[in-house]
Motif scaffolding. Structure first.
Motif, PDB file in Angstrom:
ATOM      1  N   ASN A 195       0.857  -1.179   0.000  1.00  0.00           N
ATOM      2  CA  ASN A 195       0.000   0.000   0.000  1.00  0.00           C
ATOM      3  C   ASN A 195       0.895   1.231   0.000  1.00  0.00           C
ATOM      4  OD1 ASN A 195      -2.427   1.511   0.096  1.00  0.00           O
ATOM      5  ND2 ASN A 195      -2.023   1.885   2.259  1.00  0.00           N
ATOM      6  N   ALA A 196       1.833   1.275   0.943  1.00  0.00           N
ATOM      7  CA  ALA A 196       2.807   2.371   1.019  1.00  0.00           C
ATOM      8  C   ALA A 196       4.202   1.769   0.893  1.00  0.00           C
ATOM      9  CB  ALA A 196       2.667   3.120   2.332  1.00  0.00           C
ATOM     10  N   PHE A 197       4.941   2.208  -0.103  1.00  0.00           N
ATOM     11  CA  PHE A 197       6.308   1.735  -0.309  1.00  0.00           C
ATOM     12  C   PHE A 197       7.226   2.550   0.588  1.00  0.00           C
ATOM     13  CE2 PHE A 197      10.365   1.365  -2.533  1.00  0.00           C
ATOM     14  CZ  PHE A 197      10.393   0.019  -2.852  1.00  0.00           C
ATOM     15  N   LEU A 198       7.896   1.861   1.517  1.00  0.00           N
ATOM     16  CA  LEU A 198       8.733   2.510   2.520  1.00  0.00           C
ATOM     17  C   LEU A 198      10.213   2.274   2.235  1.00  0.00           C
ATOM     18  CD1 LEU A 198       6.695   1.328   5.642  1.00  0.00           C
ATOM     19  CD2 LEU A 198       6.446   3.491   4.377  1.00  0.00           C
ATOM     20  N   GLU A 218      12.311   0.767   3.992  1.00  0.00           N
ATOM     21  CA  GLU A 218      12.653  -0.622   4.298  1.00  0.00           C
ATOM     22  C   GLU A 218      12.425  -1.530   3.087  1.00  0.00           C
ATOM     23  OE1 GLU A 218      10.412   1.135   6.238  1.00  0.00           O
ATOM     24  OE2 GLU A 218      11.716   1.587   7.932  1.00  0.00           O
ATOM     25  N   HIS A 219      11.354  -1.260   2.348  1.00  0.00           N
ATOM     26  CA  HIS A 219      11.060  -2.045   1.157  1.00  0.00           C
ATOM     27  C   HIS A 219      12.119  -1.807   0.080  1.00  0.00           C
ATOM     28  CE1 HIS A 219       6.791  -1.434   2.777  1.00  0.00           C
ATOM     29  NE2 HIS A 219       7.223  -2.626   3.179  1.00  0.00           N
ATOM     30  N   ALA A 220      12.533  -0.571  -0.073  1.00  0.00           N
ATOM     31  CA  ALA A 220      13.578  -0.232  -1.050  1.00  0.00           C
ATOM     32  C   ALA A 220      14.890  -0.917  -0.686  1.00  0.00           C
ATOM     33  CB  ALA A 220      13.764   1.274  -1.121  1.00  0.00           C
ATOM     34  N   GLN A 221      15.197  -0.984   0.598  1.00  0.00           N
ATOM     35  CA  GLN A 221      16.434  -1.635   1.038  1.00  0.00           C
ATOM     36  C   GLN A 221      16.393  -3.141   0.759  1.00  0.00           C
ATOM     37  OE1 GLN A 221      16.289  -0.179   5.058  1.00  0.00           O
ATOM     38  NE2 GLN A 221      17.624   1.562   4.606  1.00  0.00           N
ATOM     39  N   ILE A 222      15.251  -3.763   0.999  1.00  0.00           N
ATOM     40  CA  ILE A 222      15.100  -5.195   0.714  1.00  0.00           C
ATOM     41  C   ILE A 222      15.247  -5.443  -0.786  1.00  0.00           C
ATOM     42  CG2 ILE A 222      13.419  -7.104   0.672  1.00  0.00           C
ATOM     43  CD1 ILE A 222      12.359  -5.939   3.370  1.00  0.00           C
ATOM     44  N   LEU A 223      14.604  -4.616  -1.588  1.00  0.00           N
ATOM     45  CA  LEU A 223      14.688  -4.749  -3.041  1.00  0.00           C
ATOM     46  C   LEU A 223      16.130  -4.578  -3.516  1.00  0.00           C
ATOM     47  CD1 LEU A 223      13.059  -5.082  -5.672  1.00  0.00           C
ATOM     48  CD2 LEU A 223      12.849  -2.600  -5.715  1.00  0.00           C
ATOM     49  N   ARG A 224      16.824  -3.596  -2.969  1.00  0.00           N
ATOM     50  CA  ARG A 224      18.227  -3.366  -3.354  1.00  0.00           C
ATOM     51  C   ARG A 224      19.079  -4.589  -3.021  1.00  0.00           C
ATOM     52  NH1 ARG A 224      21.480   0.173  -5.391  1.00  0.00           N
ATOM     53  NH2 ARG A 224      23.580   0.527  -4.627  1.00  0.00           N
ATOM     54  N   GLU A 225      18.856  -5.178  -1.855  1.00  0.00           N
ATOM     55  CA  GLU A 225      19.630  -6.360  -1.469  1.00  0.00           C
ATOM     56  C   GLU A 225      19.304  -7.549  -2.366  1.00  0.00           C
ATOM     57  OE1 GLU A 225      19.943  -9.512   2.194  1.00  0.00           O
ATOM     58  OE2 GLU A 225      19.544  -7.419   2.699  1.00  0.00           O
ATOM     59  N   PHE A 264       2.587  -0.340  -5.801  1.00  0.00           N
ATOM     60  CA  PHE A 264       2.274   0.383  -4.567  1.00  0.00           C
ATOM     61  C   PHE A 264       1.346   1.541  -4.890  1.00  0.00           C
ATOM     62  CE2 PHE A 264       6.422   1.724  -6.161  1.00  0.00           C
ATOM     63  CZ  PHE A 264       6.250   3.088  -6.351  1.00  0.00           C
ATOM     64  N   ASN A 265       0.654   2.001  -3.852  1.00  0.00           N
ATOM     65  CA  ASN A 265      -0.251   3.145  -4.003  1.00  0.00           C
ATOM     66  C   ASN A 265       0.433   4.462  -3.686  1.00  0.00           C
ATOM     67  OD1 ASN A 265      -2.598   1.652  -4.748  1.00  0.00           O
ATOM     68  ND2 ASN A 265      -2.753   0.980  -2.632  1.00  0.00           N
ATOM     69  N   THR A 266       1.297   4.449  -2.669  1.00  0.00           N
ATOM     70  CA  THR A 266       2.023   5.658  -2.291  1.00  0.00           C
ATOM     71  C   THR A 266       3.478   5.297  -2.007  1.00  0.00           C
ATOM     72  OG1 THR A 266       1.501   5.403   0.058  1.00  0.00           O
ATOM     73  CG2 THR A 266      -0.006   6.755  -1.240  1.00  0.00           C
ATOM     74  N   ILE A 267       4.329   6.306  -2.079  1.00  0.00           N
ATOM     75  CA  ILE A 267       5.743   6.108  -1.783  1.00  0.00           C
ATOM     76  C   ILE A 267       6.243   7.335  -1.031  1.00  0.00           C
ATOM     77  CG2 ILE A 267       6.438   6.994  -4.048  1.00  0.00           C
ATOM     78  CD1 ILE A 267       8.830   5.019  -3.926  1.00  0.00           C
ATOM     79  N   MET A 268       6.961   7.090   0.045  1.00  0.00           N
ATOM     80  CA  MET A 268       7.501   8.177   0.855  1.00  0.00           C
ATOM     81  C   MET A 268       8.758   8.737   0.178  1.00  0.00           C
ATOM     82  SD  MET A 268       5.065   7.680   2.831  1.00  0.00           S
ATOM     83  CE  MET A 268       5.291   9.023   3.958  1.00  0.00           C
ATOM     84  N   SER A 269       9.104   9.996   0.436  1.00  0.00           N
ATOM     85  CA  SER A 269      10.227  10.627  -0.260  1.00  0.00           C
ATOM     86  C   SER A 269      11.547   9.917   0.013  1.00  0.00           C
ATOM     87  CB  SER A 269      10.319  12.109   0.089  1.00  0.00           C
ATOM     88  OG  SER A 269      10.537  12.284   1.474  1.00  0.00           O
ATOM     89  N   GLU A 270      11.766   9.442   1.241  1.00  0.00           N
ATOM     90  CA  GLU A 270      13.000   8.712   1.542  1.00  0.00           C
ATOM     91  C   GLU A 270      13.057   7.414   0.739  1.00  0.00           C
ATOM     92  OE1 GLU A 270      10.785   9.564   3.963  1.00  0.00           O
ATOM     93  OE2 GLU A 270      11.786  11.244   4.940  1.00  0.00           O
ATOM     94  N   ALA A 271      11.921   6.760   0.601  1.00  0.00           N
ATOM     95  CA  ALA A 271      11.853   5.525  -0.174  1.00  0.00           C
ATOM     96  C   ALA A 271      12.070   5.812  -1.662  1.00  0.00           C
ATOM     97  CB  ALA A 271      10.516   4.824   0.048  1.00  0.00           C
ATOM     98  N   GLN A 272      11.584   6.956  -2.140  1.00  0.00           N
ATOM     99  CA  GLN A 272      11.822   7.344  -3.529  1.00  0.00           C
ATOM    100  C   GLN A 272      13.310   7.443  -3.805  1.00  0.00           C
ATOM    101  OE1 GLN A 272       9.787  10.956  -4.605  1.00  0.00           O
ATOM    102  NE2 GLN A 272       7.819  10.197  -3.891  1.00  0.00           N
ATOM    103  N   ASN A 273      14.030   8.089  -2.902  1.00  0.00           N
ATOM    104  CA  ASN A 273      15.475   8.256  -3.078  1.00  0.00           C
ATOM    105  C   ASN A 273      16.195   6.914  -3.037  1.00  0.00           C
ATOM    106  OD1 ASN A 273      15.267  11.036  -3.321  1.00  0.00           O
ATOM    107  ND2 ASN A 273      15.461  11.361  -1.128  1.00  0.00           N
ATOM    108  N   ALA A 274      15.802   6.041  -2.122  1.00  0.00           N
ATOM    109  CA  ALA A 274      16.429   4.721  -2.010  1.00  0.00           C
ATOM    110  C   ALA A 274      16.122   3.874  -3.244  1.00  0.00           C
ATOM    111  CB  ALA A 274      15.955   4.018  -0.740  1.00  0.00           C
ATOM    112  N   LEU A 275      14.888   3.934  -3.725  1.00  0.00           N
ATOM    113  CA  LEU A 275      14.513   3.190  -4.925  1.00  0.00           C
ATOM    114  C   LEU A 275      15.260   3.733  -6.141  1.00  0.00           C
ATOM    115  CD1 LEU A 275      12.781   1.013  -6.259  1.00  0.00           C
ATOM    116  CD2 LEU A 275      10.937   2.698  -6.445  1.00  0.00           C
TER     117      LEU A 275
END
Length: 104
Positions: A52-55, A57-64, A82-93
């Motif tokens: 629902n919200a891409f955080l 933590e999700h970006a870090q798991i995907l990167r690994e 995902f429906n929404t993504i936080m700005s920190e997660a955007q940068n990590a993704l």
């Protein structure tokens, strides 16, 4: 929605952003993969995540996970919805998308 009109196996890039409602987008990606002869069921190189919200933590798991090699030299495919993504997660993704492991 037909993605194969814009995406062909000869011009694949390492990442795509598909803006659609979840069901339509997922169906379009699965249809494209089927057209390319890429199986999704039981395929260890295909990963599908829905949030629902891409955080961050999700970006870090995907990167690994994208750092692992595909089985028998195959490309790894990640479908992330995902429906929404936080700005920190955007940068990590973005970091993951800018520097993918070869074959991802």
């Amino acid at each position: 929605m037909k993605l194969d009109l814009q995406i062909t196996s000869e011009n694949l890039h390492h990442a795509y952003l598909i803006e659609a409602d979840t069901k339509t987008g997922i169906e379009a990606v699965f249809s494209l993969l089927t057209d390319f002869g890429i199986g999704t069921r039981g395929n260890p190189d295909f990963h599908h995540y829905t949030y629902n919200a891409f955080l961050i933590e999700h970006a870090q798991i995907l990167r690994e996970e994208q750092t692992f090699h595909g089985s028998e030299g195959a490309r790894k495919i990640f479908l992330v919805t995902f429906n929404t993504i936080m700005s920190e997660a955007q940068n990590a993704l973005l970091k993951t998308l800018e520097e993918p492991t070869e074959g991802t």
